[in-house]
Write a protein that holds these residues in place. Structure first.
Motif, PDB file in Angstrom:
ATOM      1  N   ASP B  19       0.859  -1.067  -0.113  1.00 49.87           N
ATOM      2  CA  ASP B  19       0.048   0.093   0.090  1.00 49.87           C
ATOM      3  C   ASP B  19       0.868   1.261   0.041  1.00 49.87           C
ATOM      4  N   ASP B  80      -7.009  -4.489  -2.055  1.00 51.90           N
ATOM      5  CA  ASP B  80      -6.730  -3.783  -0.851  1.00 51.90           C
ATOM      6  C   ASP B  80      -7.302  -4.375   0.461  1.00 51.90           C
ATOM      7  N   LEU B  83      -5.263  -7.263   1.124  1.00 57.39           N
ATOM      8  CA  LEU B  83      -3.984  -7.122   1.820  1.00 57.39           C
ATOM      9  C   LEU B  83      -4.079  -6.584   3.259  1.00 57.39           C
ATOM     10  N   ALA B  84      -5.017  -5.833   3.443  1.00 57.98           N
ATOM     11  CA  ALA B  84      -5.496  -5.074   4.901  1.00 57.98           C
ATOM     12  C   ALA B  84      -5.425  -6.179   5.660  1.00 57.98           C
ATOM     13  N   LYS B  85      -6.423  -7.391   5.304  1.00 54.00           N
ATOM     14  CA  LYS B  85      -6.973  -8.377   6.114  1.00 54.00           C
ATOM     15  C   LYS B  85      -5.723  -9.499   6.359  1.00 54.00           C
ATOM     16  N   GLY B  86      -4.752  -9.371   5.859  1.00 54.50           N
ATOM     17  CA  GLY B  86      -3.485 -10.065   5.632  1.00 54.50           C
ATOM     18  C   GLY B  86      -3.628 -11.537   5.139  1.00 54.50           C
ATOM     19  N   LEU B  87      -4.432 -11.665   3.965  1.00 55.59           N
ATOM     20  CA  LEU B  87      -4.812 -12.860   3.259  1.00 55.59           C
ATOM     21  C   LEU B  87      -4.117 -12.809   1.838  1.00 55.59           C
ATOM     22  N   PRO B  90       1.786 -15.470   0.926  1.00 52.36           N
ATOM     23  CA  PRO B  90       3.014 -15.332   1.681  1.00 52.36           C
ATOM     24  C   PRO B  90       4.311 -15.451   0.825  1.00 52.36           C
ATOM     25  N   GLU B 111       6.841  -6.700  12.830  1.00 55.49           N
ATOM     26  CA  GLU B 111       5.454  -7.129  13.354  1.00 55.49           C
ATOM     27  C   GLU B 111       5.664  -8.730  13.533  1.00 55.49           C
ATOM     28  N   ARG B 129       4.834  -9.863   9.551  1.00 54.14           N
ATOM     29  CA  ARG B 129       4.293  -9.067   8.529  1.00 54.14           C
ATOM     30  C   ARG B 129       5.093  -8.062   8.017  1.00 54.14           C
ATOM     31  N   ASP B 130       4.881  -7.907   6.891  1.00 50.55           N
ATOM     32  CA  ASP B 130       5.633  -6.706   6.301  1.00 50.55           C
ATOM     33  C   ASP B 130       4.857  -5.545   6.507  1.00 50.55           C
ATOM     34  N   PRO B 131       5.321  -4.361   6.268  1.00 48.78           N
ATOM     35  CA  PRO B 131       4.396  -3.065   6.803  1.00 48.78           C
ATOM     36  C   PRO B 131       3.346  -2.749   6.047  1.00 48.78           C
ATOM     37  N   ALA B 132       3.260  -3.667   4.676  1.00 47.65           N
ATOM     38  CA  ALA B 132       1.804  -3.470   4.088  1.00 47.65           C
ATOM     39  C   ALA B 132       0.972  -4.519   4.450  1.00 47.65           C
ATOM     40  N   GLY B 133       1.382  -5.642   5.124  1.00 50.91           N
ATOM     41  CA  GLY B 133       0.296  -6.716   5.690  1.00 50.91           C
ATOM     42  C   GLY B 133       0.667  -8.011   4.956  1.00 50.91           C
ATOM     43  N   MET B 135       2.447 -11.528   4.397  1.00 52.76           N
ATOM     44  CA  MET B 135       3.051 -12.783   5.627  1.00 52.76           C
ATOM     45  C   MET B 135       4.615 -12.887   4.865  1.00 52.76           C
TER      46      MET B 135
END
Lengths: 143, 145
Positions: B19, B80, B83-87, B90, B111, B129-133, B135
């Motif tokens: 993001d 988006d 990505l925000a949900k971390g799905l 990886p 994180e 997590r990377d800063p964007a979300g 894995m």
């Protein structure tokens, strides 16, 4: 749902995945996500199709199953090691998710598994009742 | 001797959706020690590639989630959200000492998703997590000496 809320829900979910062995509870997780417990519960379920408590317990059962596969850990020790304090609720949740009791699971032979990344392995060893028969066979779990 | 036309294949480029390029670049470059191999901006589009120390030819390209080529606004919003949900999918790295790597990334404010842990299929691994979300997982083979 706003992006900021989604990120807060993700962090709460990550926290459960990371700190599952600690005495986490939903009100505390909700407070960290800056939501009321009821709102957090609803938003989480909307985002991830399971409640926060279901996610936490599924994560704990996954880790307990991993411990029990070794065979040298007792059911009680596995229960405590993953953050569950009640053997009764642990056993009933384990049985509901895995299809066998923790003792039966522990006694079963566990062959060498293929090299599966944990993120995928978690899914493969997560019989939440929605997997197909072929997925269960691949994971070495009788249907 | 005849060489198969497929015998020389290797992975050259893989993609991560982010993001915010600058935040992501700081993490991959300054925390993970990757080298920026390309950084080209054309209007809203930015092609930013990094490479690991051991695979300088393999580009990890960071793509903006908002400007994914050929996607509709609804597609962008969906990506988006994932990505925000971390799905999102990886990325998995290997390293020689996963515990040392874990401490390094933690000290830099990473994180944590999973502390180093032996897995029954022969690796010891941790996850961030990377800063964007996204894995990121880091594996160390357990049969290494």
């Amino acid at each position: 749902m706003h992006r900021d809320d989604l990120v807060r829900l993700r962090r709460a979910r990550d926290r459960m995945d990371r700190d599952y062995a600690q005495p986490l509870d939903v009100p505390a997780l909700a407070a960290e996500a800056l939501m009321s417990p009821g709102h957090f519960h609803r938003m989480f379920r909307e985002a991830y199709d399971e409640t926060p408590y279901q996610h936490l317990m599924t994560r704990r059962i996954e880790r307990a199953a991993a411990l029990l596969r070794h065979g040298d850990v007792s059911v009680t020790d596995a229960c405590m090691a993953v953050g569950c304090t009640s053997l009764g609720s642990f056993s009933s949740r384990f049985t509901a998710l895995m299809g066998v009791t923790p003792s039966e699971y522990r006694a079963r032979a566990h062959g060498a598994a293929a090299v599966i990344p944990p993120c995928v392995g978690k899914l493969a060893d997560r019989p939440a009742g929605t997997r197909s028969g072929s997925e269960k066979r691949r994971a070495g779990v009788p249907a | 001797m005849t060489t198969s036309p497929t015998a020389s294949l290797a992975v050259r480029n893989c993609f991560l959706v982010v993001d915010d390029h600058d935040t992501a670049m700081a993490f991959y470059r300054d925390v993970l020690g990757f080298t920026v191999t390309q950084d080209v901006t054309n209007g809203d589009f930015r092609w930013l590639s990094l490479a690991t120390p051991t695979q300088p030819e393999l580009e990890i390209t960071l793509q903006s989630v908002g400007i994914y080529p050929g996607s509709s606004p609804a597609d962008r919003e969906a990506m988006d959200t994932l990505l925000a949900k971390g799905l999102m999918n990886p990325l998995i790295f290997q390293c020689d000492d996963v515990d040392a790597l874990f401490e390094h990334v933690v000290a830099a404010g990473g994180e944590v998703l999973q502390e180093p842990q032996d897995q029954f299929y022969g690796v010891r691994d941790c996850a961030f997590r990377d800063p964007a979300g996204n894995m990121l997982r880091f594996n160390q083979r357990l049969d290494q000496g």
